[in-house]
Design a protein around this motif. Structure first.
Motif, PDB file in Angstrom:
ATOM      1  N   LEU A  50       9.302 -16.845  -3.268  1.00  0.00           N
ATOM      2  CA  LEU A  50       9.250 -17.296  -1.880  1.00  0.00           C
ATOM      3  C   LEU A  50      10.391 -18.284  -1.592  1.00  0.00           C
ATOM      4  CD1 LEU A  50       7.633 -17.136   0.766  1.00  0.00           C
ATOM      5  CD2 LEU A  50       6.250 -19.052  -0.058  1.00  0.00           C
ATOM      6  N   GLY A  51      10.640 -19.179  -2.545  1.00  0.00           N
ATOM      7  CA  GLY A  51      11.738 -20.122  -2.392  1.00  0.00           C
ATOM      8  C   GLY A  51      13.084 -19.423  -2.334  1.00  0.00           C
ATOM      9  N   SER A  52      13.261 -18.397  -3.159  1.00  0.00           N
ATOM     10  CA  SER A  52      14.519 -17.646  -3.158  1.00  0.00           C
ATOM     11  C   SER A  52      14.750 -16.959  -1.820  1.00  0.00           C
ATOM     12  CB  SER A  52      14.496 -16.596  -4.274  1.00  0.00           C
ATOM     13  OG  SER A  52      14.239 -17.185  -5.523  1.00  0.00           O
ATOM     14  N   ALA A  53      13.688 -16.353  -1.278  1.00  0.00           N
ATOM     15  CA  ALA A  53      13.802 -15.676   0.012  1.00  0.00           C
ATOM     16  C   ALA A  53      14.130 -16.657   1.126  1.00  0.00           C
ATOM     17  CB  ALA A  53      12.508 -14.923   0.325  1.00  0.00           C
ATOM     18  N   ALA A  54      13.512 -17.856   1.084  1.00  0.00           N
ATOM     19  CA  ALA A  54      13.754 -18.853   2.128  1.00  0.00           C
ATOM     20  C   ALA A  54      15.187 -19.357   2.095  1.00  0.00           C
ATOM     21  CB  ALA A  54      12.782 -20.024   1.960  1.00  0.00           C
ATOM     22  N   ILE A  55      15.678 -19.694   0.902  1.00  0.00           N
ATOM     23  CA  ILE A  55      17.045 -20.204   0.793  1.00  0.00           C
ATOM     24  C   ILE A  55      18.058 -19.113   1.104  1.00  0.00           C
ATOM     25  CG2 ILE A  55      18.771 -21.139  -0.789  1.00  0.00           C
ATOM     26  CD1 ILE A  55      16.520 -22.601  -2.227  1.00  0.00           C
ATOM     27  N   GLY A  56      17.855 -17.924   0.546  1.00  0.00           N
ATOM     28  CA  GLY A  56      18.791 -16.827   0.784  1.00  0.00           C
ATOM     29  C   GLY A  56      18.895 -16.439   2.245  1.00  0.00           C
ATOM     30  N   SER A  57      17.750 -16.327   2.912  1.00  0.00           N
ATOM     31  CA  SER A  57      17.777 -15.971   4.335  1.00  0.00           C
ATOM     32  C   SER A  57      18.320 -17.121   5.179  1.00  0.00           C
ATOM     33  CB  SER A  57      16.380 -15.569   4.812  1.00  0.00           C
ATOM     34  OG  SER A  57      15.444 -16.616   4.615  1.00  0.00           O
ATOM     35  N   GLY A  58      18.071 -18.373   4.750  1.00  0.00           N
ATOM     36  CA  GLY A  58      18.630 -19.519   5.459  1.00  0.00           C
ATOM     37  C   GLY A  58      20.145 -19.546   5.382  1.00  0.00           C
ATOM     38  N   ILE A  59      20.686 -19.244   4.207  1.00  0.00           N
ATOM     39  CA  ILE A  59      22.136 -19.164   4.026  1.00  0.00           C
ATOM     40  C   ILE A  59      22.719 -18.082   4.926  1.00  0.00           C
ATOM     41  CG2 ILE A  59      23.950 -18.529   2.389  1.00  0.00           C
ATOM     42  CD1 ILE A  59      22.110 -19.675   0.182  1.00  0.00           C
ATOM     43  N   TRP A  60      22.096 -16.927   4.911  1.00  0.00           N
ATOM     44  CA  TRP A  60      22.575 -15.782   5.694  1.00  0.00           C
ATOM     45  C   TRP A  60      22.523 -16.080   7.193  1.00  0.00           C
ATOM     46  CZ3 TRP A  60      20.208 -12.205   9.082  1.00  0.00           C
ATOM     47  CH2 TRP A  60      20.892 -10.997   9.269  1.00  0.00           C
ATOM     48  N   THR A  61      21.425 -16.670   7.641  1.00  0.00           N
ATOM     49  CA  THR A  61      21.290 -17.018   9.061  1.00  0.00           C
ATOM     50  C   THR A  61      22.337 -18.044   9.462  1.00  0.00           C
ATOM     51  OG1 THR A  61      18.911 -16.601   8.960  1.00  0.00           O
ATOM     52  CG2 THR A  61      19.710 -17.888  10.826  1.00  0.00           C
ATOM     53  N   MET A  62      22.551 -19.048   8.606  1.00  0.00           N
ATOM     54  CA  MET A  62      23.567 -20.058   8.886  1.00  0.00           C
ATOM     55  C   MET A  62      24.930 -19.411   9.070  1.00  0.00           C
ATOM     56  SD  MET A  62      26.277 -21.546   7.113  1.00  0.00           S
ATOM     57  CE  MET A  62      27.402 -22.530   8.089  1.00  0.00           C
ATOM     58  N   HIS A  63      25.282 -18.492   8.189  1.00  0.00           N
ATOM     59  CA  HIS A  63      26.598 -17.851   8.235  1.00  0.00           C
ATOM     60  C   HIS A  63      26.826 -17.154   9.569  1.00  0.00           C
ATOM     61  CE1 HIS A  63      30.123 -15.591   6.807  1.00  0.00           C
ATOM     62  NE2 HIS A  63      29.583 -14.542   7.407  1.00  0.00           N
ATOM     63  N   PHE A  64      25.852 -16.362  10.005  1.00  0.00           N
ATOM     64  CA  PHE A  64      26.078 -15.554  11.201  1.00  0.00           C
ATOM     65  C   PHE A  64      25.899 -16.352  12.488  1.00  0.00           C
ATOM     66  CE2 PHE A  64      25.728 -12.190   8.048  1.00  0.00           C
ATOM     67  CZ  PHE A  64      26.855 -11.455   8.394  1.00  0.00           C
ATOM     68  N   ILE A  65      25.165 -17.458  12.434  1.00  0.00           N
ATOM     69  CA  ILE A  65      25.171 -18.368  13.584  1.00  0.00           C
ATOM     70  C   ILE A  65      26.553 -19.004  13.708  1.00  0.00           C
ATOM     71  CG2 ILE A  65      24.311 -20.573  14.459  1.00  0.00           C
ATOM     72  CD1 ILE A  65      21.557 -19.802  13.454  1.00  0.00           C
ATOM     73  N   ALA A  66      27.103 -19.454  12.591  1.00  0.00           N
ATOM     74  CA  ALA A  66      28.448 -20.035  12.607  1.00  0.00           C
ATOM     75  C   ALA A  66      29.474 -19.013  13.091  1.00  0.00           C
ATOM     76  CB  ALA A  66      28.818 -20.546  11.214  1.00  0.00           C
ATOM     77  N   MET A  67      29.293 -17.742  12.711  1.00  0.00           N
ATOM     78  CA  MET A  67      30.254 -16.704  13.099  1.00  0.00           C
ATOM     79  C   MET A  67      30.167 -16.372  14.586  1.00  0.00           C
ATOM     80  SD  MET A  67      32.096 -16.151  10.519  1.00  0.00           S
ATOM     81  CE  MET A  67      32.999 -14.703  11.082  1.00  0.00           C
ATOM     82  N   LEU A  82      25.526  -2.130   7.207  1.00  0.00           N
ATOM     83  CA  LEU A  82      25.197  -1.993   5.792  1.00  0.00           C
ATOM     84  C   LEU A  82      25.726  -3.181   5.004  1.00  0.00           C
ATOM     85  CD1 LEU A  82      23.995  -0.312   3.504  1.00  0.00           C
ATOM     86  CD2 LEU A  82      26.185   0.896   3.325  1.00  0.00           C
ATOM     87  N   MET A  83      26.981  -3.556   5.230  1.00  0.00           N
ATOM     88  CA  MET A  83      27.578  -4.682   4.524  1.00  0.00           C
ATOM     89  C   MET A  83      26.903  -5.992   4.914  1.00  0.00           C
ATOM     90  SD  MET A  83      30.052  -5.004   2.251  1.00  0.00           S
ATOM     91  CE  MET A  83      31.325  -3.777   2.553  1.00  0.00           C
ATOM     92  N   THR A  84      26.539  -6.098   6.183  1.00  0.00           N
ATOM     93  CA  THR A  84      25.891  -7.317   6.673  1.00  0.00           C
ATOM     94  C   THR A  84      24.562  -7.563   5.961  1.00  0.00           C
ATOM     95  OG1 THR A  84      26.927  -7.161   8.858  1.00  0.00           O
ATOM     96  CG2 THR A  84      24.886  -8.426   8.701  1.00  0.00           C
ATOM     97  N   PHE A  85      23.740  -6.524   5.851  1.00  0.00           N
ATOM     98  CA  PHE A  85      22.448  -6.706   5.198  1.00  0.00           C
ATOM     99  C   PHE A  85      22.572  -6.709   3.676  1.00  0.00           C
ATOM    100  CE2 PHE A  85      20.974  -5.460   9.442  1.00  0.00           C
ATOM    101  CZ  PHE A  85      20.069  -6.485   9.660  1.00  0.00           C
ATOM    102  N   ALA A  86      23.649  -6.115   3.151  1.00  0.00           N
ATOM    103  CA  ALA A  86      23.913  -6.233   1.721  1.00  0.00           C
ATOM    104  C   ALA A  86      24.198  -7.679   1.350  1.00  0.00           C
ATOM    105  CB  ALA A  86      25.089  -5.345   1.321  1.00  0.00           C
ATOM    106  N   SER A  87      24.879  -8.403   2.255  1.00  0.00           N
ATOM    107  CA  SER A  87      25.157  -9.817   1.995  1.00  0.00           C
ATOM    108  C   SER A  87      23.865 -10.629   1.951  1.00  0.00           C
ATOM    109  CB  SER A  87      26.118 -10.373   3.049  1.00  0.00           C
ATOM    110  OG  SER A  87      25.515 -10.442   4.334  1.00  0.00           O
ATOM    111  N   LEU A  88      22.879 -10.261   2.761  1.00  0.00           N
ATOM    112  CA  LEU A  88      21.571 -10.915   2.725  1.00  0.00           C
ATOM    113  C   LEU A  88      20.884 -10.665   1.391  1.00  0.00           C
ATOM    114  CD1 LEU A  88      19.131 -12.389   3.955  1.00  0.00           C
ATOM    115  CD2 LEU A  88      18.473 -10.210   5.029  1.00  0.00           C
ATOM    116  N   ALA A  89      20.913  -9.420   0.929  1.00  0.00           N
ATOM    117  CA  ALA A  89      20.277  -9.079  -0.343  1.00  0.00           C
ATOM    118  C   ALA A  89      20.940  -9.814  -1.510  1.00  0.00           C
ATOM    119  CB  ALA A  89      20.337  -7.565  -0.562  1.00  0.00           C
ATOM    120  N   VAL A  90      22.263  -9.876  -1.490  1.00  0.00           N
ATOM    121  CA  VAL A  90      22.988 -10.575  -2.559  1.00  0.00           C
ATOM    122  C   VAL A  90      22.608 -12.056  -2.578  1.00  0.00           C
ATOM    123  CG1 VAL A  90      25.289 -11.382  -3.250  1.00  0.00           C
ATOM    124  CG2 VAL A  90      24.919  -8.971  -2.701  1.00  0.00           C
TER     125      VAL A  90
END
Length: 213
Positions: A50-67, A82-90
């Protein structure tokens, strides 16, 4: 020709909102990590996941808000779904590896260094994979030294935030760790963007992709 890059098209709005999202994801994720260290081993994987999902999705959301505040003169920007959601999975997977290491081995010594390094690399990988998903009428190039600095920032701050989360000393430690994690993500992002040069082609149509909502 070289395109004029503007990373603050909406002023300080997008950086501040992006930072808050990174802190929120970090707060939830690191609090779950702290909780995992207090429960029995049978419950630990669930809290760490759960912690991994929260941090990973938070990072991803931050990136695309900044973009959302990122523009390039003379060319529209689109994103490959495909690449966008691959970055979320990574982001989720690599952050998860780092958190599981710390969650089971403790936030100290080799385990902390390894977990922080992997988590920091996950932050950086998400950023540059997300950038690779951009479609525009031009070519992106990066300054190698500045890219290296951005990765080092992510690794150092991720290690510090995992150490703070591992202290298990109450809510204020989790808040402090989340603020450090937010700095890791946003600092890495804008340092990475400073490494970017865009050479606009001006002859071909931009590739078709999806712009994340």
């Amino acid at each position: 020709m070289q395109g004029t890059v503007d990373g603050f098209n909406y002023g300080l709005v997008t950086p501040l909102v992006a930072y808050l999202m990174a802190c929120l994801g970090g707060a939830l994720g690191l609090r779950c990590t702290t909780r995992a260290m207090l429960v029995t081993r049978s419950w630990r994987p669930g809290w760490l996941a759960l912690g991994s999902a929260a941090i990973g999705s938070g990072i991803w959301t931050m990136h695309f808000i900044a973009m959302m505040g990122f523009t390039i003169e003379h060319t529209p920007i689109r994103y490959d779904w495909l690449m966008t959601f691959a970055s979320l999975a990574v982001a989720i997977v690599m952050v998860g590896v780092g958190i599981f290491i710390v969650g089971y081995r403790g936030a100290r010594g080799t385990a902390l260094f390894t977990g922080g390094t992997v988590t920091g690399l996950g932050i950086a990988s998400m950023h540059y994979l997300g950038m690779a998903g951009m479609h525009l009428d031009g070519q992106l190039t990066y300054n190698t030294f500045t890219v290296s600095v951005s990765v080092a920032i992510a690794m150092a701050a991720a290690t510090a935030s995992l150490w703070a989360a591992g202290q298990v000393r109450g809510f204020l430690w989790s808040v402090g760790a989340a603020l450090i994690m937010g700095l890791a993500v946003t600092g890495m992002h804008y340092t990475g963007m400073a490494a970017l040069d865009v050479h606009v082609g001006g002859t071909s149509e931009p590739s078709v992709g999806g712009s994340p909502a």
